[in-house]
Motif scaffolding. Structure first.
Motif, PDB file in Angstrom:
ATOM      1  N   MET A  77      -2.839  14.621  13.337  1.00  0.00           N
ATOM      2  CA  MET A  77      -3.513  15.040  14.764  1.00  0.00           C
ATOM      3  C   MET A  77      -4.559  16.220  14.646  1.00  0.00           C
ATOM      4  O   MET A  77      -4.921  16.661  13.611  1.00  0.00           O
ATOM      5  N   ARG A  78      -4.436  16.681  15.874  1.00  0.00           N
ATOM      6  CA  ARG A  78      -5.236  18.149  16.070  1.00  0.00           C
ATOM      7  C   ARG A  78      -6.469  18.065  15.727  1.00  0.00           C
ATOM      8  O   ARG A  78      -7.070  17.176  16.495  1.00  0.00           O
ATOM      9  N   LEU A  79      -7.008  18.652  14.858  1.00  0.00           N
ATOM     10  CA  LEU A  79      -8.608  18.448  14.623  1.00  0.00           C
ATOM     11  C   LEU A  79      -8.932  17.162  13.980  1.00  0.00           C
ATOM     12  O   LEU A  79     -10.266  16.736  14.283  1.00  0.00           O
ATOM     13  N   LEU A  80      -8.455  16.705  13.231  1.00  0.00           N
ATOM     14  CA  LEU A  80      -8.734  15.609  12.519  1.00  0.00           C
ATOM     15  C   LEU A  80      -8.478  14.109  13.192  1.00  0.00           C
ATOM     16  O   LEU A  80      -9.319  13.278  13.295  1.00  0.00           O
ATOM     17  N   ARG A  81      -7.447  13.938  13.672  1.00  0.00           N
ATOM     18  CA  ARG A  81      -7.273  12.964  14.579  1.00  0.00           C
ATOM     19  C   ARG A  81      -7.484  11.492  13.739  1.00  0.00           C
ATOM     20  O   ARG A  81      -8.261  10.677  14.373  1.00  0.00           O
ATOM     21  N   SER A  82      -6.954  11.412  12.714  1.00  0.00           N
ATOM     22  CA  SER A  82      -7.127  10.200  11.640  1.00  0.00           C
ATOM     23  C   SER A  82      -6.106   9.877  11.131  1.00  0.00           C
ATOM     24  O   SER A  82      -5.148  10.555  10.933  1.00  0.00           O
ATOM     25  N   ALA A  83      -6.133   8.510  10.332  1.00  0.00           N
ATOM     26  CA  ALA A  83      -5.147   7.771   9.609  1.00  0.00           C
ATOM     27  C   ALA A  83      -5.882   6.782   8.559  1.00  0.00           C
ATOM     28  O   ALA A  83      -7.138   6.635   8.947  1.00  0.00           O
ATOM     29  N   TYR A  84      -5.177   6.517   7.761  1.00  0.00           N
ATOM     30  CA  TYR A  84      -5.410   5.618   6.754  1.00  0.00           C
ATOM     31  C   TYR A  84      -4.639   4.127   7.032  1.00  0.00           C
ATOM     32  O   TYR A  84      -3.773   4.398   7.479  1.00  0.00           O
ATOM     33  N   VAL A  85      -5.356   2.925   7.220  1.00  0.00           N
ATOM     34  CA  VAL A  85      -4.633   1.671   7.298  1.00  0.00           C
ATOM     35  C   VAL A  85      -4.594   1.004   5.936  1.00  0.00           C
ATOM     36  O   VAL A  85      -5.355   1.107   5.093  1.00  0.00           O
ATOM     37  N   GLY A  86      -3.308   0.336   5.688  1.00  0.00           N
ATOM     38  CA  GLY A  86      -3.062  -0.594   4.775  1.00  0.00           C
ATOM     39  C   GLY A  86      -2.435  -1.954   5.441  1.00  0.00           C
ATOM     40  O   GLY A  86      -1.936  -1.738   6.320  1.00  0.00           O
ATOM     41  N   TYR A  87      -2.537  -2.852   4.780  1.00  0.00           N
ATOM     42  CA  TYR A  87      -2.388  -4.131   5.447  1.00  0.00           C
ATOM     43  C   TYR A  87      -1.990  -5.265   4.429  1.00  0.00           C
ATOM     44  O   TYR A  87      -2.578  -5.072   3.396  1.00  0.00           O
ATOM     45  N   TRP A  88      -1.394  -6.167   5.022  1.00  0.00           N
ATOM     46  CA  TRP A  88      -1.356  -7.525   4.158  1.00  0.00           C
ATOM     47  C   TRP A  88      -1.001  -8.755   4.989  1.00  0.00           C
ATOM     48  O   TRP A  88      -0.345  -8.555   6.007  1.00  0.00           O
ATOM     49  N   GLY A  89      -1.590  -9.797   4.870  1.00  0.00           N
ATOM     50  CA  GLY A  89      -1.249 -10.881   5.553  1.00  0.00           C
ATOM     51  C   GLY A  89      -0.601 -11.888   4.630  1.00  0.00           C
ATOM     52  O   GLY A  89      -0.110 -11.514   3.509  1.00  0.00           O
ATOM     53  N   TYR A  90      -0.337 -13.269   5.007  1.00  0.00           N
ATOM     54  CA  TYR A  90       0.524 -14.190   4.319  1.00  0.00           C
ATOM     55  C   TYR A  90      -0.306 -15.456   4.177  1.00  0.00           C
ATOM     56  O   TYR A  90      -1.138 -15.968   5.070  1.00  0.00           O
ATOM     57  N   ALA A  91      -0.231 -16.330   3.062  1.00  0.00           N
ATOM     58  CA  ALA A  91      -0.868 -17.247   2.871  1.00  0.00           C
ATOM     59  C   ALA A  91      -0.889 -18.371   4.058  1.00  0.00           C
ATOM     60  O   ALA A  91      -1.783 -19.128   4.350  1.00  0.00           O
ATOM     61  N   HIS A  92       0.460 -18.717   4.427  1.00  0.00           N
ATOM     62  CA  HIS A  92       0.546 -19.635   5.486  1.00  0.00           C
ATOM     63  C   HIS A  92      -0.254 -19.844   6.793  1.00  0.00           C
ATOM     64  O   HIS A  92      -0.606 -20.243   7.446  1.00  0.00           O
ATOM     65  N   THR A  93      -0.554 -18.039   7.202  1.00  0.00           N
ATOM     66  CA  THR A  93      -1.606 -18.071   8.302  1.00  0.00           C
ATOM     67  C   THR A  93      -3.035 -17.681   7.998  1.00  0.00           C
ATOM     68  O   THR A  93      -3.705 -17.378   8.697  1.00  0.00           O
ATOM     69  N   GLY A  94      -3.342 -17.634   6.605  1.00  0.00           N
ATOM     70  CA  GLY A  94      -4.803 -17.198   6.421  1.00  0.00           C
ATOM     71  C   GLY A  94      -5.849 -18.295   6.390  1.00  0.00           C
ATOM     72  O   GLY A  94      -5.508 -19.256   6.705  1.00  0.00           O
ATOM     73  N   GLY A  95      -7.263 -17.757   6.544  1.00  0.00           N
ATOM     74  CA  GLY A  95      -8.267 -18.323   6.562  1.00  0.00           C
ATOM     75  C   GLY A  95      -8.497 -18.748   8.304  1.00  0.00           C
ATOM     76  O   GLY A  95      -9.188 -19.559   8.573  1.00  0.00           O
ATOM     77  N   ARG A  96      -7.746 -18.265   9.020  1.00  0.00           N
ATOM     78  CA  ARG A  96      -7.900 -18.721  10.664  1.00  0.00           C
ATOM     79  C   ARG A  96      -8.329 -17.408  11.423  1.00  0.00           C
ATOM     80  O   ARG A  96      -8.210 -17.587  12.754  1.00  0.00           O
TER      81      ARG A  96
END
Length: 161
Positions: free
Chosen positions: A72-91
């Motif tokens: 927070m403060r002067l930067l107010r930033s973050a990194y995102v990481g993520y993962w999905g799953y095959a059964h809901t992919g492609g939609r």
């Protein structure tokens, strides 16, 4: 999207076990209770928030978005990481989940910037951030030490304004 709860453990562990090949070689998620606990607990005591996305119609888990290294403060930033799953992919469900998670980061956490750092060969992840509105800002040689080697990454970002 909502914060991950301890009660999500069994479902996420089972999904991660079922999707080891789907995530390889980019993600090596937890596949047991000890791994889940370590991942979950870092969000209780550190600058990380893990969000779980579920399909509205069925309640099926779409994926997880981690908002990491929140500053927070002067930067107010973050990194995102993520993962999905095959059964809901492609939609487009993971695209929607990432967009909602970024809105949470901007609107609820008050962040100004969210970054995603992605290995150049991870074409599915790059396509995801592009669909979510991220802009490629650069290339970072030998950025992260993964699987015993320093790996190059593309740097993608999205700003609140």
């Amino acid at each position: 999207m909502r914060r991950v709860r301890r009660a999500d453990a069994a479902e996420l562990i089972a999904l991660n076990r079922e999707n080891v090949a789907y995530h390889a070689p980019w993600e090596k998620g937890f596949t047991d209770q000890m791994g889940f606990d370590a991942w979950f607990e870092r969000g209780l005591t550190g600058p990380h928030v893990s969000l779980i996305g579920r399909e509205a119609r069925t309640g099926a888990v779409v994926g997880v978005v981690n908002v990491n290294e929140i500053v927070m403060r002067l930067l107010r930033s973050a990194y995102v990481g993520y993962w999905g799953y095959a059964h809901t992919g492609g939609r487009g469900l993971m695209t929607e989940a990432l967009q909602i998670a970024v809105r949470v980061a901007f609107d609820e956490f008050g962040l100004h910037r969210v970054e995603a750092n992605i290995q150049p060969g991870n074409t599915r992840s790059i396509a995801l951030v592009q669909r979510a509105g991220f802009t490629k800002e650069g290339y970072s040689p030998r950025y992260l030490f993964l699987d015993g080697a320093w790996r190059d990454h593309e740097r993608w970002a999205l700003l609140a304004d």
